[in-house]
Design an enzyme around this catalytic site. Structure first.
Site, PDB file in Angstrom:
ATOM      1  N   PRO A 157     -30.737  34.362  25.880  1.00 43.13           N
ATOM      2  CA  PRO A 157     -32.171  33.703  26.476  1.00 43.13           C
ATOM      3  C   PRO A 157     -32.052  32.425  27.060  1.00 43.13           C
ATOM      4  CG  PRO A 157     -32.279  33.558  24.060  1.00 43.13           C
ATOM      5  CD  PRO A 157     -30.892  34.310  24.444  1.00 43.13           C
ATOM      6  N   GLU A 203     -19.263  25.522  16.503  1.00 43.47           N
ATOM      7  CA  GLU A 203     -20.549  26.389  16.563  1.00 43.47           C
ATOM      8  C   GLU A 203     -20.605  27.099  17.791  1.00 43.47           C
ATOM      9  OE1 GLU A 203     -23.426  23.729  15.354  1.00 43.47           O
ATOM     10  OE2 GLU A 203     -22.546  23.154  13.530  1.00 43.47           O
ATOM     11  N   LEU A 204     -19.586  28.106  17.910  1.00 46.81           N
ATOM     12  CA  LEU A 204     -19.603  28.799  19.385  1.00 46.81           C
ATOM     13  C   LEU A 204     -19.580  30.451  19.052  1.00 46.81           C
ATOM     14  CD1 LEU A 204     -17.198  26.464  21.460  1.00 46.81           C
ATOM     15  CD2 LEU A 204     -19.700  26.977  21.683  1.00 46.81           C
ATOM     16  N   LYS A 248     -22.439  23.522   4.693  1.00 50.31           N
ATOM     17  CA  LYS A 248     -21.462  24.415   5.284  1.00 50.31           C
ATOM     18  C   LYS A 248     -20.325  24.740   4.152  1.00 50.31           C
ATOM     19  CE  LYS A 248     -21.892  23.241  10.082  1.00 50.31           C
ATOM     20  NZ  LYS A 248     -20.907  23.507  11.374  1.00 50.31           N
ATOM     21  N   GLY A 278     -34.741  15.357  20.042  1.00 49.36           N
ATOM     22  CA  GLY A 278     -33.466  15.457  19.616  1.00 49.36           C
ATOM     23  C   GLY A 278     -32.544  15.170  20.922  1.00 49.36           C
ATOM     24  N   PHE A 309     -19.792  14.627  21.923  1.00 51.67           N
ATOM     25  CA  PHE A 309     -19.089  14.870  23.215  1.00 51.67           C
ATOM     26  C   PHE A 309     -18.522  13.675  23.945  1.00 51.67           C
ATOM     27  CE2 PHE A 309     -20.423  19.543  24.000  1.00 51.67           C
ATOM     28  CZ  PHE A 309     -21.168  19.696  23.125  1.00 51.67           C
ATOM     29  N   LYS A 344     -29.374  30.816  28.669  1.00 46.48           N
ATOM     30  CA  LYS A 344     -28.859  31.158  29.994  1.00 46.48           C
ATOM     31  C   LYS A 344     -29.561  31.692  31.082  1.00 46.48           C
ATOM     32  CE  LYS A 344     -24.900  30.603  32.417  1.00 46.48           C
ATOM     33  NZ  LYS A 344     -24.065  31.834  32.864  1.00 46.48           N
ATOM     34  N   HIS A 357     -10.151  27.145  48.714  1.00 43.22           N
ATOM     35  CA  HIS A 357     -11.097  26.434  49.570  1.00 43.22           C
ATOM     36  C   HIS A 357     -11.964  27.230  50.139  1.00 43.22           C
ATOM     37  CE1 HIS A 357     -11.814  22.696  52.164  1.00 43.22           C
ATOM     38  NE2 HIS A 357     -11.584  23.536  52.996  1.00 43.22           N
ATOM     39  N   CYS A 376     -26.856  33.999  18.892  1.00 46.40           N
ATOM     40  CA  CYS A 376     -26.675  33.948  20.458  1.00 46.40           C
ATOM     41  C   CYS A 376     -27.455  35.143  21.261  1.00 46.40           C
ATOM     42  CB  CYS A 376     -25.217  34.555  20.435  1.00 46.40           C
ATOM     43  SG  CYS A 376     -24.302  34.849  21.965  1.00 46.40           S
ATOM     44  N   SER A 390     -31.632  20.556  22.779  1.00 43.91           N
ATOM     45  CA  SER A 390     -32.624  19.775  23.417  1.00 43.91           C
ATOM     46  C   SER A 390     -32.462  19.487  24.815  1.00 43.91           C
ATOM     47  CB  SER A 390     -32.771  18.420  22.470  1.00 43.91           C
ATOM     48  OG  SER A 390     -33.892  17.550  23.134  1.00 43.91           O
TER      49      SER A 390
END
Lengths: 457, 505
Positions: free
Chosen positions: A27, A301-302, A276, A158, A189, A29, A432, A20, A163
């Site tokens: 990096p 995976e977070l 795993k 990928g 997703f 972000k 708003h 991370c 990717s």
């Protein structure tokens, strides 16, 4: 009783902190932000700023700034460990038995440690396919963020978020980028959202080679960057094509780092398919050995999940707590140029789990106010909520494609944790003008087939 | 009581038209005011197949500004404000971009004209959009000033001079508010502007004085300074009255510190005089009663807004007004059972409140539902350069209601990741959750300053609606890396006295 907790990361090319901090979220972000600022520079003209027509980007300036920040985080971790009296060993660790670990450091010094309990959090590393030239000439996310030269014309291979995110920010920096994907984007997703991401990226300058796989990579010219030729073929056709690029980034997946740490000496079982480790409440089949983070089977995976799991595990082992980590409704965000935030079920999974008759999907396209003056693409941003009619319209899936998706999604994750229903969403007043308020006035269902372009104020 | 048209003319001192020219129409619903609340109510009623009319008319500001259909939000409120705020943020972004590798020139100039034109173009497109929508929904639109002749009759004087009498079974008053001018300060009305004028100002405002401590004053000061205009704010006592005062302090610290706005605390203007070169000389008095004088190109008053209820003939009806001019009522119903009020003239104004209330009202009037609008737990955002968002109680209100000993406040100073590379100071980015001490620690108020505060807070407002507790918050997973995740990571209490500065990853 004195508890000594020892951390034994692999000898790596970066400092303390893991993926991370060094080659992941952080990096990534920052580079994504660099690309967003490039877009802001273009938009700023419409807002009256006399910005030059074309602004060049300097890779070195960015890379150095990113590495400086990472360095400060590495340092913070060292300091924090010291402050909490945690012994830190920078060495390669291997099991010799269930309670014993042997380490070898950079200078080949060997140390042995015995431990009552051992926690494995070795994470993952990018996978390399078995294709000629890949190991010699391709790079991965491990290398990109500290690359000593500008990547130039790039091919990312990928369909993972790694990717797409990398392709996205490199395009945003003005580079010529192509993404090669074997089949679908962002497997796992929501596919409607994944397709919209792909469409957006293509519209904004990233090229895609779909249904293609690489066959070999050759170096045409040495250099920084080099010139590489990637041969590839379509998945259903043997004919070979080629594309010349400066950089090839492999992003086809990551492998758990569980294969060369002597696990066989402990009896800890691993999934042969992905390496795993199956666990129950983070405990492996060997009672004194635990696993968390990316190497844990069935986990997310977070980073935040790993952090939370790690903390709670320590509290359960050594404190008074019995709290387990909650893996339901974990929110995620893909930081592609147009960001995608998601919580809970994809539409496909919701249909499978609850049955098509029981789900209602509310949706809307929306235009961020800021896009209006900037004359940006009207129909790109989209949101949908998936409700379970059989459970009082409980919101079981949340999806948003738009700017600041991560910032927007976080609060909704908390709302879903509180059991929010469609009525809660509807009776909450919007702020708003924001993009997020669209979720408080979402009243068109997919089932109705009605037009869902929301007008502004 | 129905007046003859000649009596109407006499009443208002207008030139009479011949009787045949004043037509009369009957409606199920007449809405006076074509802003957020009025339009939402009208459109909703029309979708329930009712015969609906909307009257909208903008009396020119003292400086002569007028605008089209859509009300304050669209024309001189939320929309242009956010666009100007965005323009100022873009200026900051061009600075940040350098640190991220973009080879941006040292200084980039800004053209006020380009911005105003772009903003007005968009506003006009919204005016047009509203006209089209009313047309599509078969709502009759009158660009005219409505006056009550009696409880069921409205006289409309149209922009083109024509007149109409409207008979209505039900009437909704949604006339909104306009900026207040201090009549006791000489030169205020003659030489100064308000938020009614700033978004269409043809000449760049130059060196500007803003009088007031409201969010209008602070937001305007923020974007003007951000666009390069030296700006001063003159505040009589406190800023953001009614908001959490600790948070208000962070906003003004940032405004006067990093942004560079000059804040004159505890000062009141005495007079405004125009010079021959069109500049304005302002005399004011500070807290020690010492008098000062300075020159400005523009003086903008943002000291509050007045409900537009005094000149619409309410005296001919049984509708009661509060001393502040707002309409007295319950659940949007006035003291006259078929006359309702929605929007700023009823409650503390916000567009989404007016819209939702307006829609529900239409459904209630025409029998389609029993749902009432819940005015509690409305989230708000102040779009100052450092945005400030909140939902629920301020710390002061919570202490008053529950007692300090029954509260636990969790807080943190955080640094948005994006500020690191651009070396931006983050000393004002702050979060606090005011919780009940007992049990699951229900959250009574949540406050945040930082970039994208509005986008962040919206989802939490939904959670708040579900009865959010601190336990829920800490069991929620963060999205990494974001600023929003810092809310779910809150764990340091004020009572512990620990340093609440948190590092990122």
């Amino acid at each position: 009783m004195y508890l000594s907790v020892v951390l034994l990361p692999f000898p790596i090319q970066w400092g303390l902190g893991g993926t991370c901090v060094n080659v992941g979220c952080i990096p990534k972000k920052l580079m994504h932000q660099a690309a967003l600022l490039g877009e802001a520079l273009k938009d700023s003209k419409n807002y009256g700023w006399e910005t030059p027509e074309k602004v060049q980007h300097n890779w070195d300036t960015l890379k150095n700034a990113v590495q400086d920040h990472i360095g400060s985080l590495n340092w913070n971790y060292r300091v924090q460990l010291r402050d909490k009296s945690v012994t830190y060993i920078n060495g390669y660790a291997e099991f010799t038995d269930r309670h014993t670990i042997k380490t070898v450091n950079k200078r080949n010094k060997v140390q042995t440690f015995k431990a009552e309990k051992i926690l494995l959090a070795t994470g993952m590393r990018p996978r390399y396919p078995d294709i000629p030239g890949v190991k010699e000439f391709a790079i991965t996310s491990d290398d990109l963020f500290s690359l000593r030269y500008c990547p130039g014309k790039t091919l990312t291979i990928g369909a993972s978020y790694v990717s797409l995110e990398c392709a996205g920010f490199l395009t945003g920096m003005g580079l010529d980028v192509t993404v090669m994907v074997r089949s679908i984007l962002l497997r796992g997703f929501d596919q409607q959202m994944a397709d919209m991401i792909g469409t957006y990226m293509e519209k904004h300058g990233t090229h895609f080679l779909r249904k293609c796989v690489p066959t070999r990579i050759e170096q045409i010219e040495e250099g920084t960057p080099p010139l590489l030729r990637v041969y590839y073929k379509k998945t259903d056709d043997p004919q070979e094509f080629s594309i010349d690029v400066n950089t090839v980034l492999m992003a086809i997946g990551r492998d758990a780092c569980t294969s060369e740490i002597g696990l066989e000496k402990t009896g800890v079982l691993t999934n042969p398919k992905n390496g795993k480790i199956p666990v129950v409440n983070e405990q492996t089949n060997v009672p004194n050995i635990y696993a968390i983070g990316d190497i844990m089977e069935g986990g997310h995976e977070l980073t935040p999940v790993a952090i939370e799991a790690g903390k709670l595990l320590s509290r359960r082992l050594y404190g008074d707590s019995s709290r387990q980590c909650d893996y339901i409704n974990v929110p995620t965000t893909v930081f592609t140029p147009l960001e995608y935030g998601a919580i809970g079920y994809s539409e496909e999974d919701a249909t499978d789990t609850f049955g098509e008759d029981n789900i209602e999907v509310y949706h809307a396209y929306f235009q961020p106010l800021e896009y209006t003056v900037a004359h940006r693409d009207e129909a790109g941003c989209y949101g949908k909520i998936i409700c379970n009619k059989a459970d009082g319209d409980r919101v079981v899936g949340f999806h948003i494609l738009g700017p600041n998706a991560g910032e927007i999604t976080q609060g909704y994750a908390v709302a879903m944790k509180c059991g929010a229903t469609k009525e809660h969403f509807d009776t909450t007043i919007g702020i708003h003008p924001t993009c997020s308020e669209v979720f408080t006035t979402m009243d068109v269902t997919k089932a109705s087939g009605l037009d869902v372009t929301t007008t502004g104020c | 009581m129905t007046l003859k048209t000649s009596e109407v003319a006499n009443l208002w001192g207008w030139a009479t038209q011949s009787n045949s020219q004043i037509t009369s129409q009957s409606y199920d619903l007449v809405v006076i005011g074509g802003g957020s609340g009025g339009l939402a109510c009208a459109k909703e009623a029309a979708s329930l197949d009712k015969k609906v009319a909307v009257l909208d008319f903008v009396k020119p500001s003292p400086r002569g500004s007028v605008w089209g259909l859509g009300g304050t939000c669209v024309n001189v409120g939320c929309i242009p404000k956010k666009l100007m705020h965005q323009a100022a943020l873009m200026g900051q972004a061009t600075e940040d971009a350098k640190h991220y590798g973009w080879q941006v020139p040292e200084k980039i100039e800004h053209s006020w004209d380009t911005l105003i034109e772009a903003v007005q173009n968009y506003v006009r497109s919204l005016n047009w959009g509203h006209r089209v929508q009313l047309n599509e929904k078969k709502v009759q639109y009158y660009n005219g000033w409505g006056m009550f002749l009696d409880d069921h009759t409205i006289h409309a004087k149209l922009k083109d001079g024509k007149e109409e009498i409207l008979h209505a079974k039900n009437i909704v008053i949604a006339t909104g508010m306009r900026p207040r001018y201090p009549s006791e300060i000489s030169g205020a009305i003659e030489h100064c502007i308000s938020s009614d004028d700033i978004f269409s100002l043809r000449k760049p405002p130059g060196k500007t004085l803003i009088v007031g401590g409201s969010y209008v004053a602070l937001e305007t000061a923020g974007f003007l300074q951000g666009l390069g205009f030296p700006t001063t704010v003159m505040v009589r006592s406190i800023c953001l009255r009614g908001f959490d005062q600790q948070m208000s302090g962070l906003v003004t610290d940032h405004l006067s510190g990093e942004v560079g706005v000059d804040i004159l605390w505890k000062s009141v203007p005495l007079s405004v005089n125009k010079q021959t070169d069109d500049s304005l000389t302002v005399r004011w008095r500070d807290e020690s009663c010492k008098e000062h004088e300075d020159q400005f190109d523009t003086v903008l008053f943002a000291i509050g807004r007045d409900p537009q209820t005094r000149n619409i003939g309410l005296g001919n009806t049984g509708v009661q007004l509060a001393p502040n001019g707002k309409i007295v009522g319950f659940a949007e119903q006035s003291s006259v059972s078929h006359i309702y009020a929605v929007g700023d003239i009823l409650q503390g104004g916000k567009t989404p409140v007016a819209i939702k209330a307006g829609k529900l009202l239409a459904h209630r009037i025409f029998g389609a539902s029993e749902k009432y609008f819940d005015y509690s737990s409305v989230p708000t955002t102040v779009f100052t350069p450092l945005e400030f968002s909140s939902v629920g109680l301020s710390e002061e209100s919570a202490i008053e209601r529950f007692g300090e000993e029954n509260l636990e406040v969790y807080h943190s100073f955080y640094t948005p990741l994006e500020f690191t590379v651009s070396s931006r100071p983050a000393s004002s980015c702050y979060i606090k959750a005011i919780c009940e001490k007992k049990g699951k620690q229900e959250i009574l108020g949540l406050h945040l300053t930082g970039p994208n505060a509005g986008e962040i807070m919206q989802g939490f407002a939904v959670a708040f609606r579900c009865g959010l507790s601190f336990e829920d918050l800490s069991e929620s997973c963060g999205i990494h890396p974001t600023s929003a995740e810092e809310i779910v990571k809150l764990n340091i209490t004020k009572s512990s006295g620990e340093d609440p500065t948190v590092s990122g990853c």
